[in-house]
Design an enzyme around this catalytic site. Structure first.
Site, PDB file in Angstrom:
ATOM      1  N   GLU A 185       0.864  -1.235   0.241  1.00 50.61           N
ATOM      2  CA  GLU A 185      -0.292   0.158  -0.220  1.00 50.61           C
ATOM      3  C   GLU A 185       0.962   1.502  -0.131  1.00 50.61           C
ATOM      4  O   GLU A 185       0.600   2.072   0.990  1.00 50.61           O
ATOM      5  CB  GLU A 185      -1.088   0.167   1.708  1.00 50.61           C
ATOM      6  CG  GLU A 185      -1.647  -0.871   1.358  1.00 50.61           C
ATOM      7  CD  GLU A 185      -3.019  -1.155   2.413  1.00 50.61           C
ATOM      8  OE1 GLU A 185      -3.918  -0.884   2.310  1.00 50.61           O
ATOM      9  OE2 GLU A 185      -1.969  -1.054   3.640  1.00 50.61           O
TER      10      GLU A 185
HETATM   11  C1  TNX Z   1      -4.264  -4.061   4.439  1.00 52.51           C
HETATM   12  S1  TNX Z   1      -2.566  -6.441   4.753  1.00 52.51           S
HETATM   13  C2  TNX Z   1      -3.080  -4.084   5.454  1.00 52.51           C
HETATM   14  C3  TNX Z   1      -3.150  -3.180   6.580  1.00 52.51           C
HETATM   15  C4  TNX Z   1      -4.626  -2.977   7.340  1.00 52.51           C
HETATM   16  C5  TNX Z   1      -5.388  -4.046   7.207  1.00 52.51           C
HETATM   17  C6  TNX Z   1      -6.775  -4.281   7.493  1.00 52.51           C
HETATM   18  C7  TNX Z   1      -1.524  -5.202   4.483  1.00 52.51           C
HETATM   19  C8  TNX Z   1      -0.825  -5.472   4.041  1.00 52.51           C
HETATM   20  N1  TNX Z   1      -1.662  -4.302   4.523  1.00 52.51           N
HETATM   21  O1  TNX Z   1      -2.431  -2.239   6.854  1.00 52.51           O
HETATM   22  O2  TNX Z   1      -4.185  -3.423   8.660  1.00 52.51           O
HETATM   23  O3  TNX Z   1      -5.583  -4.035   5.721  1.00 52.51           O
HETATM   24  O4  TNX Z   1      -7.094  -5.424   7.172  1.00 52.51           O
END
Ligand code: TNX
Length: 589
Positions: free
Chosen positions: A378
């Site tokens: 992300e």
């Molecule tokens: C996605 S899964 C994220 C996290 C959040 C999560 C909440 C991932 C690698 N990144 O930063 O905490 O969703 O479900």
């Protein structure tokens, strides 16, 4: 749609929004504050808690023996012999091969059994001939006809033989012995989890179990960045992993809301970057000695710690500590909300690689295990190419520390580096083609599909805490998939294993951690450990049901899922009072 794929990351529903800004939870919803109490109360109401009728002095007697196959994760091979039940005598000893690591497992077994049995259970270096409890490393000389010579049990397998005179656990390694101990623990009556002596017959069903894991990597992740969890909480989570034969604890040590590990060369990362958390609480961080304590507690349980330093996104806390790396040289405010994807380190700034090298070098030096996780999820505001070049440089930094790089599956487009591991967290709608291509180039996979393995998802719409962007995950949904065939274009032999992540935007206490872990953690552990042919929901839910009384006796709160036939309270039996959830891990054994 999951956050990584969303143009606008989703907003977890019940938290208040502030204009165009990311949501900032100011106070915990009342329902959330009550979850721990509810978890324990519901578990008690579900009725699994009474281990047996009260004896004259008020202590509780253990019920009759379990069946030999009543084990989670399901063992590879079970051959019951109802004529061979064993009863632990009060003067039993634990006899063990003369090897320090094996002896340590024997000490752990004795320490597990002493509180409830009240027996002294001395540990003795005299395995043969043995009666009582016997742990054999390597095992006695075996004939070719033996179906399970210790060597064939592999790095983590074990063989458990229960006869009227002895319970004998044989393994090629101390890790295998410990897995055998956890199986034995489950074959004793649930009252074995009591922290105070319980009268009764400590029976173990007769027969033989021969067992090995399906996947070498079986893990859970705890996000200590969104909410910080102290060492005692982490140790207790390690105990939970050990019960279910998991062998990796992934610690998500850094995120926008906090930096949780002291780095000598960059002290401000922890002291400034670790000063708060979601909701604005005080946060915290691990000193090197805290972290070493976690690592060594895990190591005694043959669990490897996988530290994650999330780069280049999820780095608001870094920028608060090192404003020189922030746009315009101005520190952003500390972030206490739960939005994702907005922050990043600038891949064009050489100073970020110096910081990455300092941090990853120190964390690698503190970590005996082979893995170093670089996050990589992300970084939604970075162009794809700049992101990929950044990941490639950081992968090289990790290689320079001697560790194997692990990253969330977004790192797939970056060039291959030998041994690298991608952690898949996609939901079914996400196209795995780029990941399948990375696997063709040699990457291996850890599977954490968000719609199955994310322990921060709610069980049902009524669950008072948790996200829902990947859907509701009740126990059957967590259980009902095959890690060996989950991703199109990815062969089973590229799958290193399964990991269940617990993100903690919503999770603020150990009681809430346990409520989200139980009963889904055992379901995912079974997928990671047990042979595919044992996979059977109807059978699993029956075996799992028997664990409710164990968790209650151990003070573990859980979601009393209606999908699981928890045993009804015994007629005439005493209902145990709901216990407060202990804040201490098992005593160091
Ligand atoms: C996605 S899964 C994220 C996290 C959040 C999560 C909440 C991932 C690698 N990144 O930063 O905490 O969703 O479900």
């Amino acid at each position: 749609m999951h956050p990584g794929a969303a143009a606008v990351p989703p907003t977890p529903s019940p938290l208040p929004e502030t204009g165009g800004e990311p949501p900032v939870p100011t106070a915990r919803p009342a329902a959330e504050a009550a979850v721990a109490e509810r978890a324990t109360a519901e578990a008690t109401a579900a009725g699994p808690a009474a281990p047996g009728p009260a004896s004259a002095d008020g202590r509780l007697a253990p019920p009759s023996p379990a069946r030999l196959g009543d084990v989670v994760p399901a063992p590879e091979h079970v051959a019951p012999d109802p004529a061979a039940d064993f009863t632990l005598p009060a003067d039993a000893a634990v006899r063990v091969s003369p090897d320090p690591a094996a002896r340590d497992v024997a000490e752990q077994l004795a320490a597990l059994l002493r509180p409830a049995t009240g027996y002294p259970l001395p540990v003795a270096d005299a395995p043969l001939p043995g009666d009582g409890l016997v742990l054999l490393l390597g095992g006695p000389t075996r004939t070719d006809a033996d179906p399970a010579p210790a060597a064939a049990l592999g790095a983590e397998g074990y063989r458990l033989d229960v006869t009227p005179d002895a319970v004998r656990i044989t393994a090629a390694t101390p890790a295998g012995l410990l897995h055998g101990v956890q199986t034995l623990r489950q074959l004793l009556p649930p009252a074995v989890e009591s922290t105070t002596p319980v009268d009764g017959r400590w029976a173990v069903p007769g027969g033989t179990v021969v067992d090995r894991p399906r996947f070498p990597y079986r893990g859970a992740m705890l996000d200590v960045a969104r909410h910080f969890f102290g060492v005692a909480d982490v140790l207790r989570v390690i105990d939970h992993l050990s019960r279910y034969k998991l062998n990796h604890l992934h610690l998500h040590l850094t995120d926008d809301q906090g930096w949780r590990i002291a780095v000598d060369s960059r002290p401000r990362l922890a002291t400034v970057g670790g000063a708060t958390q979601v909701g604005g609480g005080p946060g915290g961080w691990y000193t090197a000695s805290d972290y070493r304590r976690i690592v060594s507690y895990a190591a005694r349980r043959h669990i490897t710690v996988v530290p994650e330093i999330d780069l280049p996104g999820h780095t608001n806390a870094v920028l608060t500590a090192h404003p020189e790396l922030a746009p315009g040289g101005v520190a952003p405010p500390p972030y206490t909300g739960i939005e994702v994807g907005f922050s990043y380190l600038d891949p064009a700034d050489e100073r970020v690689y110096a910081l990455a090298a300092d941090v990853l070098g120190e964390v690698a030096a503190l970590t005996p295990g082979p893995w170093l996780h670089i996050g990589g999820d992300e970084a939604l505001n970075l162009p794809a190419d700049a992101y990929a070049r950044f990941v490639e440089r950081v992968q090289e930094i990790v290689a320079g520390t001697g560790k194997t790089v692990v990253g969330w599956h977004q790192i797939a487009p970056a060039a291959h580096l030998d041994g690298r591991v991608l952690q898949w967290w996609g939901a079914p709608a996400e196209d795995p083609a780029v990941v399948a291509e990375a696997v063709r180039r040699g990457a291996r996979l850890i599977l954490s599909p968000a719609d199955r393995a994310y322990l921060d998802m709610r069980y049902t719409p009524e669950t008072p805490i948790g996200h829902d962007w990947a859907g509701m995950i009740e126990v059957a949904r967590a259980y009902d998939w095959d890690p060996g065939a989950h991703l199109a274009g990815v062969p089973a032999d590229a799958v290193l294993g399964v990991e269940a992540p617990l993100w903690t935007e919503w999770v603020t206490s150990l009681a809430e951690v346990e409520f989200m872990l139980f009963p889904r953690l055992p379901a995912l552990a079974e997928l990671a450990w047990s042979p595919r042919r044992t996979h059977d929901w109807a059978d699993f839910r029956e075996r799992l049901a028997g664990h409710g009384p164990r968790w209650s006796a151990a003070g573990i709160g859980f979601h009393p899922s209606p999908e699981v036939p928890w045993p009804a309270a015994r007629a005439g039996g005493e209902r145990r009072p709901a216990r407060p959830v202990p804040t201490q891990p098992d005593p160091v054994r």
